[in-house]
Design an enzyme around this catalytic site. Structure first.
Site, PDB file in Angstrom:
ATOM      1  N   ASP A  73       0.839  -1.190   0.000  1.00 34.34           N
ATOM      2  CA  ASP A  73       0.000   0.000   0.000  1.00 34.34           C
ATOM      3  C   ASP A  73       0.877   1.244   0.000  1.00 34.34           C
ATOM      4  OD1 ASP A  73      -2.658   1.192   0.348  1.00 34.34           O
ATOM      5  OD2 ASP A  73      -1.770   1.918   2.201  1.00 34.34           O
ATOM      6  N   THR A 106      -3.533   5.289  -3.781  1.00 34.86           N
ATOM      7  CA  THR A 106      -2.478   6.035  -3.093  1.00 34.86           C
ATOM      8  C   THR A 106      -1.118   5.848  -3.750  1.00 34.86           C
ATOM      9  OG1 THR A 106      -2.254   4.180  -1.602  1.00 34.86           O
ATOM     10  CG2 THR A 106      -3.601   5.993  -0.865  1.00 34.86           C
ATOM     11  N   THR A 107      -0.901   4.697  -4.370  1.00 34.70           N
ATOM     12  CA  THR A 107       0.368   4.507  -5.074  1.00 34.70           C
ATOM     13  C   THR A 107       0.328   5.286  -6.378  1.00 34.70           C
ATOM     14  OG1 THR A 107       0.273   2.254  -4.230  1.00 34.70           O
ATOM     15  CG2 THR A 107       2.026   2.766  -5.781  1.00 34.70           C
ATOM     16  N   ASP A 402      -9.143  -0.669   1.826  1.00 39.45           N
ATOM     17  CA  ASP A 402      -9.205  -0.255   0.421  1.00 39.45           C
ATOM     18  C   ASP A 402     -10.520  -0.671  -0.216  1.00 39.45           C
ATOM     19  OD1 ASP A 402      -6.766   0.851   0.599  1.00 39.45           O
ATOM     20  OD2 ASP A 402      -5.824  -0.326  -0.996  1.00 39.45           O
TER      21      ASP A 402
HETATM   22  P1  ADP Z   1      -3.055   2.028  -5.554  1.00 34.65           P
HETATM   23  O1  ADP Z   1      -2.457   2.069  -4.182  1.00 34.65           O
HETATM   24  O2  ADP Z   1      -2.731   3.271  -6.331  1.00 34.65           O
HETATM   25  O3  ADP Z   1      -4.486   1.657  -5.594  1.00 34.65           O
HETATM   26  P2  ADP Z   1      -2.531  -0.591  -6.603  1.00 34.65           P
HETATM   27  O4  ADP Z   1      -1.277  -1.327  -6.348  1.00 34.65           O
HETATM   28  O5  ADP Z   1      -3.792  -1.027  -5.974  1.00 34.65           O
HETATM   29  O6  ADP Z   1      -2.230   0.923  -6.326  1.00 34.65           O
HETATM   30  O7  ADP Z   1      -2.705  -0.577  -8.197  1.00 34.65           O
HETATM   31  C1  ADP Z   1      -3.768   0.053  -8.805  1.00 34.65           C
HETATM   32  C2  ADP Z   1      -3.556   0.076 -10.298  1.00 34.65           C
HETATM   33  O8  ADP Z   1      -3.562  -1.240 -10.830  1.00 34.65           O
HETATM   34  C3  ADP Z   1      -4.681   0.826 -10.956  1.00 34.65           C
HETATM   35  O9  ADP Z   1      -4.153   1.611 -11.995  1.00 34.65           O
HETATM   36  C4  ADP Z   1      -5.556  -0.288 -11.496  1.00 34.65           C
HETATM   37  O10 ADP Z   1      -6.267   0.129 -12.612  1.00 34.65           O
HETATM   38  C5  ADP Z   1      -4.553  -1.342 -11.836  1.00 34.65           C
HETATM   39  N1  ADP Z   1      -5.117  -2.707 -11.811  1.00 34.65           N
HETATM   40  C6  ADP Z   1      -5.666  -3.327 -10.757  1.00 34.65           C
HETATM   41  N2  ADP Z   1      -6.077  -4.572 -11.080  1.00 34.65           N
HETATM   42  C7  ADP Z   1      -5.763  -4.739 -12.394  1.00 34.65           C
HETATM   43  C8  ADP Z   1      -5.922  -5.818 -13.329  1.00 34.65           C
HETATM   44  N3  ADP Z   1      -6.488  -6.963 -12.983  1.00 34.65           N
HETATM   45  N4  ADP Z   1      -5.479  -5.632 -14.589  1.00 34.65           N
HETATM   46  C9  ADP Z   1      -4.902  -4.478 -14.938  1.00 34.65           C
HETATM   47  N5  ADP Z   1      -4.724  -3.449 -14.120  1.00 34.65           N
HETATM   48  C10 ADP Z   1      -5.146  -3.554 -12.849  1.00 34.65           C
END
Ligand code: ADP
Length: 539
Positions: A73, A106-107, A402
């Site tokens: 996270d 957040t990332t 989340d």
């Molecule tokens: P954050 O802390 O920003 O939410 P995450 O590590 O949860 O970061 O990553 C979120 C990113 O990953 C978003 O841009 C989301 O669209 C993308 N994402 C999540 N699941 C998938 C998936 N199954 N296929 C492609 N992209 C994904």
């Protein structure tokens, strides 16, 4: 360098050296300052970058005391890094505000902000004034947000199906991946149970998250009611009581004691027996009063001895003892009962009511907890998180947070855009198109903004082991050619780029917030051209 040093003598004639420089203020100025800020931001972002997306890597964070956190996270990683650079701290604040407002993304927001800064650096080196760049970015951000509005889809949330899918996507990259369904269900049930659908709002105060180390992630459950860290007072009492009518007492289950200094003299067996009988009679009276009120459960703020405990059991009353003041209050509120200070005051309408009280046991440990469900008053729910060690439990709690946020955001506003970088790509295309129509310096800023947006799909591709440049250019061409804003990076190798098909969505308000916050932060940093770190005063 001793040019600043002077040799002085103390009153005993011993020489010592004063180095003037040490107390001096440090100062960086102008473009140099801006550049050094951007480099600092870049080094922070490079750490969180690799954790973006479902194939992102976890980080292990070790605190000065040796406590360990394992997480994916962004907000957590940043908040635990020990940063002494001021600009780096601003990035931490950035991910925190995304976390407070939206709870997700957040990332992404940090990756985007640092990409914007990187792009700004290139423009600065071309000789464009930082404020010009910031203004151009603001304009570009507006265009991007408009594009988001244009491509957003409204999701039907009247059945839980879509909410579930959304919750599941948000858990995608987290440690709980083996318990996806379960956690998604928990998040959706928790939020929909307490949500106010008319006002489109969710009060997070009503969702408690409790954690207990032990068992496995799969033992986590949603409790529609209150959790007390207590057990039944007697091991032979039934573990489950239905149709509970609860006497909530602040008076002890004890015979009245002789007050203070009076001594109780017992000199023979008869007197002892008489005393015992008297105590028995008093207990019986109390129990009779409880039973007369119709209660079948006794919740007591104080303890009671074995004698009383046995008598409660014999009379078919389940009892809980030593309930803390605040827990007693919580119990009273949840069950719509009154806290009663004397046995004589008990009456049927003062009893708390709950459909079910059951005792949870935890494996081989002696830990027990009581779950009070189907309470008459409250909508409150408790997410009860289990896991084999503290790190897993902590990460599971963050992951749950989340997905709770995603579900809440969808209830607030059911419009969504597509993930996997699809939303960023369509914005990037829109901003590039606008750049072509610009005449002045703004077109550079627009192009730079578009390039920064591309960083998100680039990073997602890179983290998933795909060729970033190739993936990006293919996707861009396809999006432009097919006029399809749902195409994003296929991080998990599902065989399609259509994020709508894969149901990889992001709430529109979250994505907008990312753009706003990242652009604002960039402006803030570009505007700083002087850093004065105050030291001790010169003398
Ligand atoms: P954050 O802390 O920003 O939410 P995450 O590590 O949860 O970061 O990553 C979120 C990113 O990953 C978003 O841009 C989301 O669209 C993308 N994402 C999540 N699941 C998938 C998936 N199954 N296929 C492609 N992209 C994904």
């Amino acid at each position: 360098d001793l040019s600043n040093a002077i040799v002085a003598q103390d009153e005993m004639g011993r020489p010592f050296i004063i180095v003037r420089d040490q107390g001096k203020k440090q100062r960086k100025h102008g473009v140099e300052a801006t550049k050094s800020h951007i480099l600092a931001a870049r080094s922070v972002a490079s750490i969180v970058k690799t954790s973006l997306g479902p194939r992102g890597l976890d980080k292990i964070l070790i605190s000065p005391d040796g406590d360990i956190t394992i997480t994916n996270d962004g907000a957590t990683i940043l908040s635990q890094m020990d940063l002494d650079n001021q600009i780096a701290k601003l990035l931490v604040e950035l991910s925190k505000s995304q976390d407070d407002e939206i709870g997700d993304g957040t990332t992404g927001v940090v990756v985007l902000a640092s990409a914007l800064l990187d792009q700004a650096l290139e423009l600065i080196e071309k000789g464009i004034h930082p404020i010009k760049i910031a203004n151009g970015f603001d304009e570009a951000c507006k265009i991007a947000v408009e594009q988001l509005d244009r491509v957003a889809d409204a999701l039907t949330i009247s059945d839980k199906c879509n909410l579930l899918k959304a919750a599941k996507t948000s858990l995608g990259s987290k440690i709980v991946s083996k318990a996806h369904d379960q956690f998604a269900n928990m998040a959706v049930d928790a939020v929909t149970d307490v949500a106010d659908f008319d006002r489109k709002d969710v009060d997070f105060e009503l969702i408690k998250v409790e954690k207990k180390v032990g068992g496995s992630i799969e033992d986590s459950e949603l409790i529609k009611g209150v959790l007390l860290e207590k057990d039944w007072s007697h091991p032979q009492m039934p573990k489950v009581v239905r149709d509970c009518r609860i006497a909530i007492l602040t008076c002890p289950f004890e015979p009245p004691k002789p007050k203070t200094k009076h001594k109780l003299d017992i000199s023979n067996v008869e007197e002892f027996k008489a005393l015992q009988e008297y105590e028995q009679m008093k207990f019986q009276q109390m129990i009779d009063l409880v039973k007369a009120s119709g209660a079948n459960v006794v919740a007591c703020q104080w303890g009671f001895d074995d004698e009383a405990n046995h008598l409660l059991l014999a009379n078919g009353l389940n009892a809980i003892r030593w309930i803390g003041g605040s827990e007693l209050e919580l119990l009273a509120i949840a069950t719509n009962g009154r806290i009663v200070p004397r046995f004589e005051d008990l009456s049927p309408e003062k009893l708390g009511k709950a459909g079910l009280i059951r005792e949870l046991e935890f494996g081989t440990t002696k830990d027990r907890m009581l779950v009070i469900e189907e309470c008459s008053n409250t909508k409150a729910v408790t997410c009860f998180i289990r896991g084999s060690n503290e790190m897993i439990v902590a990460e599971a709690v963050r992951a749950l947070h989340d997905s709770l946020c995603v579900v809440r955001n969808l209830i607030r506003d059911n419009r969504v855009v597509y993930g996997g970088g699809a939303a960023e790509l369509t914005c990037s295309l829109a901003v590039s198109e606008a750049a072509d129509k610009q005449k002045g310096i703004d077109q550079y800023a627009f192009r730079a903004f578009a390039a920064a947006l591309d960083t998100i799909p680039l990073t997602l591709a890179e983290n998933s082991g795909l060729d970033p440049i190739e993936t990006l250019s293919n996707l861009k061409a396809k999006q432009a050619h097919e006029n399809n804003s749902h195409l994003g990076v296929d991080c998990l190798g599902k065989g399609t780029n259509d994020m709508r098909e894969l149901f990889v969505i992001d709430p529109l308000i979250g994505k907008k917030q990312q753009l706003y916050l990242a652009t604002q932060l960039t402006r803030m940093i570009l505007k700083i051209n002087d850093v004065i770190i105050s030291g001790a005063d010169d003398y």
